[in-house]
Write an enzyme that holds these catalytic residues in place. Structure first.
Site, PDB file in Angstrom:
ATOM      1  N   LYS A 173       5.359   4.925 -11.388  1.00  0.00           N
ATOM      2  CA  LYS A 173       4.000   4.531 -11.798  1.00  0.00           C
ATOM      3  C   LYS A 173       3.282   5.711 -12.433  1.00  0.00           C
ATOM      4  CE  LYS A 173      -0.089   2.147 -10.000  1.00  0.00           C
ATOM      5  NZ  LYS A 173      -0.573   1.352  -8.863  1.00  0.00           N
ATOM      6  N   GLY A 185      -4.469  -6.269  -9.498  1.00  0.00           N
ATOM      7  CA  GLY A 185      -5.036  -5.413  -8.465  1.00  0.00           C
ATOM      8  C   GLY A 185      -6.419  -5.847  -8.043  1.00  0.00           C
ATOM      9  N   THR A 186      -7.449  -5.271  -8.697  1.00  0.00           N
ATOM     10  CA  THR A 186      -8.849  -5.521  -8.341  1.00  0.00           C
ATOM     11  C   THR A 186      -9.182  -7.016  -8.262  1.00  0.00           C
ATOM     12  OG1 THR A 186      -9.478  -3.401  -9.271  1.00  0.00           O
ATOM     13  CG2 THR A 186     -11.221  -5.036  -9.128  1.00  0.00           C
ATOM     14  N   GLY A 208      -3.875  -3.036 -14.970  1.00  0.00           N
ATOM     15  CA  GLY A 208      -5.204  -2.529 -15.309  1.00  0.00           C
ATOM     16  C   GLY A 208      -6.146  -3.632 -15.761  1.00  0.00           C
ATOM     17  N   ILE A 215      -9.971   5.679  -1.458  1.00  0.00           N
ATOM     18  CA  ILE A 215      -9.384   5.384  -0.148  1.00  0.00           C
ATOM     19  C   ILE A 215      -8.647   6.625   0.361  1.00  0.00           C
ATOM     20  CG2 ILE A 215      -7.732   3.899   1.093  1.00  0.00           C
ATOM     21  CD1 ILE A 215     -10.118   2.280   0.089  1.00  0.00           C
ATOM     22  N   LYS A 269       0.869  -1.183   0.000  1.00  0.00           N
ATOM     23  CA  LYS A 269       0.000   0.000   0.000  1.00  0.00           C
ATOM     24  C   LYS A 269       0.906   1.234   0.000  1.00  0.00           C
ATOM     25  CE  LYS A 269      -3.585   2.500   0.612  1.00  0.00           C
ATOM     26  NZ  LYS A 269      -4.184   2.840  -0.695  1.00  0.00           N
ATOM     27  N   CYS A 278      -1.890   9.167  -8.045  1.00  0.00           N
ATOM     28  CA  CYS A 278      -3.131   8.903  -7.320  1.00  0.00           C
ATOM     29  C   CYS A 278      -4.137  10.023  -7.545  1.00  0.00           C
ATOM     30  CB  CYS A 278      -2.899   8.750  -5.833  1.00  0.00           C
ATOM     31  SG  CYS A 278      -4.441   8.338  -5.007  1.00  0.00           S
ATOM     32  N   ASN A 311       4.599   6.486  -6.698  1.00  0.00           N
ATOM     33  CA  ASN A 311       3.226   6.772  -7.119  1.00  0.00           C
ATOM     34  C   ASN A 311       3.073   8.267  -7.381  1.00  0.00           C
ATOM     35  OD1 ASN A 311       0.501   7.042  -7.512  1.00  0.00           O
ATOM     36  ND2 ASN A 311      -0.097   6.419  -5.453  1.00  0.00           N
ATOM     37  N   ASN A 367     -12.704   3.423  -6.199  1.00  0.00           N
ATOM     38  CA  ASN A 367     -12.277   3.616  -4.809  1.00  0.00           C
ATOM     39  C   ASN A 367     -11.779   5.032  -4.607  1.00  0.00           C
ATOM     40  OD1 ASN A 367      -9.209   3.789  -3.856  1.00  0.00           O
ATOM     41  ND2 ASN A 367      -9.255   2.734  -5.835  1.00  0.00           N
TER      42      ASN A 367
HETATM   43  C1  LIG Z   1      -8.626  -0.067  -3.243  1.00  0.00           C
HETATM   44  C2  LIG Z   1      -7.461   0.369  -4.091  1.00  0.00           C
HETATM   45  C3  LIG Z   1      -6.377   1.030  -3.490  1.00  0.00           C
HETATM   46  C4  LIG Z   1      -5.288   1.440  -4.269  1.00  0.00           C
HETATM   47  N1  LIG Z   1      -4.219   2.054  -3.665  1.00  0.00           N
HETATM   48  C5  LIG Z   1      -3.125   2.404  -4.406  1.00  0.00           C
HETATM   49  C6  LIG Z   1      -1.971   2.998  -3.791  1.00  0.00           C
HETATM   50  O1  LIG Z   1      -1.872   3.177  -2.577  1.00  0.00           O
HETATM   51  N2  LIG Z   1      -0.922   3.344  -4.601  1.00  0.00           N
HETATM   52  C7  LIG Z   1      -0.953   3.131  -5.965  1.00  0.00           C
HETATM   53  O2  LIG Z   1       0.020   3.457  -6.649  1.00  0.00           O
HETATM   54  N3  LIG Z   1      -2.028   2.547  -6.555  1.00  0.00           N
HETATM   55  C8  LIG Z   1      -3.099   2.180  -5.810  1.00  0.00           C
HETATM   56  N4  LIG Z   1      -4.179   1.583  -6.431  1.00  0.00           N
HETATM   57  C9  LIG Z   1      -4.156   1.347  -7.895  1.00  0.00           C
HETATM   58  C10 LIG Z   1      -3.788  -0.091  -8.230  1.00  0.00           C
HETATM   59  O3  LIG Z   1      -2.496  -0.424  -7.753  1.00  0.00           O
HETATM   60  C11 LIG Z   1      -3.846  -0.326  -9.768  1.00  0.00           C
HETATM   61  O4  LIG Z   1      -2.938   0.552 -10.410  1.00  0.00           O
HETATM   62  C12 LIG Z   1      -5.245  -0.094 -10.339  1.00  0.00           C
HETATM   63  O5  LIG Z   1      -6.237  -0.571  -9.464  1.00  0.00           O
HETATM   64  C13 LIG Z   1      -5.435  -0.741 -11.717  1.00  0.00           C
HETATM   65  O6  LIG Z   1      -5.244  -2.147 -11.669  1.00  0.00           O
HETATM   66  P1  LIG Z   1      -6.488  -3.199 -11.502  1.00  0.00           P
HETATM   67  O7  LIG Z   1      -7.480  -2.855 -12.554  1.00  0.00           O
HETATM   68  O8  LIG Z   1      -5.839  -4.555 -11.669  1.00  0.00           O
HETATM   69  O9  LIG Z   1      -7.020  -3.002 -10.123  1.00  0.00           O
HETATM   70  C14 LIG Z   1      -5.281   1.175  -5.668  1.00  0.00           C
HETATM   71  C15 LIG Z   1      -6.367   0.510  -6.252  1.00  0.00           C
HETATM   72  C16 LIG Z   1      -7.446   0.103  -5.494  1.00  0.00           C
HETATM   73  C17 LIG Z   1      -8.585  -0.619  -6.162  1.00  0.00           C
END
Ligand SMILES: Cc1cc2nc3c(=O)[nH]c(=O)nc-3n(C[C@H](O)[C@H](O)[C@H](O)COP(=O)(O)O)c2cc1C
Length: 304
Positions: free
Chosen positions: A165, A265-266, A243, A71, A45, A130, A127, A69
Site C-alpha cells: 500500500k 473506506g470512509t 480514496g 488513530i 485493521k 501511515c 502498510n 483521523n
Molecule cells: C479511521 C481510519 C483508520 C485507518 N487505518 C488504517 C490502517 O490501519 N492501515 C492502513 O493501511 N490504512 C488505514 N486507513 C486508510 C484507509 O484504509 C484508506 O486508505 C483511506 O482512508 C482512503 O480511503 P477512503 O477515502 O475510502 O477512506 C485508515 C483510515 C481511516 C479513516
C-alpha cells in the site's frame, strides 16, 4: 456478466474490498449489517507484532468533504489477531487480507511470518504509508529503496498474495510502484490518507490531540484517481484503487483509471451498507452499459 477479478494469486468474486481501519475486524458489520462474504475481500485493521493503544483522543474529526483521523494504528497485535479475530472472519467465509505494519524491517517480516501458517489469511497488505505514527510506516513509504527492502523481506516470509500500500506522500508514485514491483509485490494499493489538520478557532487549538492526522473521503478522490492512473501506467502488476469511493460510479472511475479492484473506506462510516451496495451498483452499471466482464473496464480510460 462476470464480476470476478484477479489480484496476484487471489481470485476475488467481485472487485470491492473493505479498506483497512474502516471495517475493524469485520465483527460489527457481520453482526449488524450484512454477510461480509458478499464483498470481494475484507482488509483488517493494521496489525503489529505487539498490541498498540494508538494516539490520545480526540483522534477523529469530520471535515467539509471527508474526515481526518489520527488513530495511530491502535490494534490487538499479531497474537490476538490470529487467536481471536481471524477465526471469526474465516467462519464468515470472508476473503481476508491482513494489513500489517511495523517500525523496522524485522518487525514487518515477523508479523508476515506469524501470519504465513494461517491459510485463512489470503493476502497481506503491507502498510508502508501511515502518516500518524512517529516511527516506521511512512519512513518506508517515501523512499523507493526502503520500500523495496521491506517488500523483499515480507515477500520471503509470506508465500501468498502480497499487496503493497503506497503513500500519497511519495515524491514519485511511478518510482515507488516500480520499486515494490521489482522487490516481489504481487499488487499495489493506493492511496492511504493525506496529512491534514483541523483547528478549533474559538479554542485556538488543533482539534486532534495528535495535532495532525490523515485526510480521507471525497476530498481525496481526485488526487487518488490521478495517482492510481500513474501507478497503473508504471507497472504490470494489478493496482487496487482507494480514496473517497462512496458510490459504484466512483469505483468504476477508479477501474477506468487502471484499478483492477477498489477499496471502500470512509464510506463505511457514513453508510454501513455502502460497500455491499457498491457491489450491486457496479453489476447494474455493467449490465446497463453492456460490459460483459468487469475486468474489461480496467484501464479502459480513453486518453486524449
Ligand atoms: C479511521 C481510519 C483508520 C485507518 N487505518 C488504517 C490502517 O490501519 N492501515 C492502513 O493501511 N490504512 C488505514 N486507513 C486508510 C484507509 O484504509 C484508506 O486508505 C483511506 O482512508 C482512503 O480511503 P477512503 O477515502 O475510502 O477512506 C485508515 C483510515 C481511516 C479513516
Amino acid at each position: 456478466m462476470q464480476l470476478s477479478v484477479q489480484i496476484g494469486k487471489l481470485e476475488l468474486k467481485n472487485p470491492v474490498i473493505a479498506a483497512s481501519g474502516t471495517f475493524g475486524y469485520g465483527e460489527e458489520f457481520a453482526e449488524s449489517f450484512y454477510e461480509i462474504a458478499k464483498l470481494g475481500a475484507v482488509v483488517t485493521k493494521g496489525i503489529s507484532l505487539e498490541p498498540r493503544a494508538g494516539n490520545e483522543m480526540p483522534r477523529v474529526i469530520e471535515t467539509a468533504a471527508g474526515m481526518i483521523n489520527a488513530i495511530g494504528l491502535a490494534n490487538v497485535g499479531l497474537h490476538a489477531f490470529v487467536s481471536e479475530k481471524l477465526p471469526f472472519l474465516v467462519k464468515q467465509r470472508a476473503v481476508v487480507i491482513a494489513n500489517i505494519l511495523g517500525s523496522t524491517v524485522e518487525e514487518y517480516a515477523k508479523v508476515a511470518e506469524g501470519l504465513a501458517p494461517h491459510e485463512g489469511v489470503a493476502a497481506i497488505e503491507l502498510n508502508i504509508s501511515c502518516p500518524n505514527v512517529s516511527c516506521g510506516g511512512i519512513a518506508f513509504g517515501i523512499d523507493p529503496k526502503a520500500a523495496a527492502g521491506v517488500t523483499g523481506a515480507v515477500r520471503k516470509a509470506f508465500p501468498r498474495t502480497l499487496i503493497v500500500k503506497l503513500s500519497p506522500q511519495a515524491a514519485s508514485i511511478p518510482e515507488m510502484a516500480r520499486a515494490v514491483e521489482s522487490a516481489g509485490a504481487d499488487a499495489i494499493s493506493l492511496i492511504n490518507t493525506i496529512p491534514a489538520m483541523a483547528i478549533d478557532a474559538k479554542a485556538r487549538r488543533p482539534v486532534l490531540a495528535n495535532v495532525t492526522g490523515g485526510l480521507s473521503g471525497p476530498a481525496v478522490k481526485p488526487i487518488a484517481l490521478r495517482m492510481v492512473h500513474e501507478a497503473a501506467c508504471a507497472v504490470k502488476i494489478p493496482v487496487v484503487g482507494i480514496g473517497g469511493i462512496m458510490t459504484a460510479e466512483d469505483a468504476i472511475e477508479f477501474m477506468l483509471a487502471g484499478a483492477t479492484a477498489v477499496q471502500v473506506g470512509t464510506a463505511n462510516f457514513v453508510a454501513p451498507m455502502a460497500a455491499v451496495e457498491i457491489v450491486g451498483g457496479i453489476e447494474k452499471w455493467c449490465r446497463d452499459e453492456k460490459v460483459a466482464r468487469v475486468s474489461d473496464l480496467v484501464g479502459a480510460l480513453e486518453l486524449p
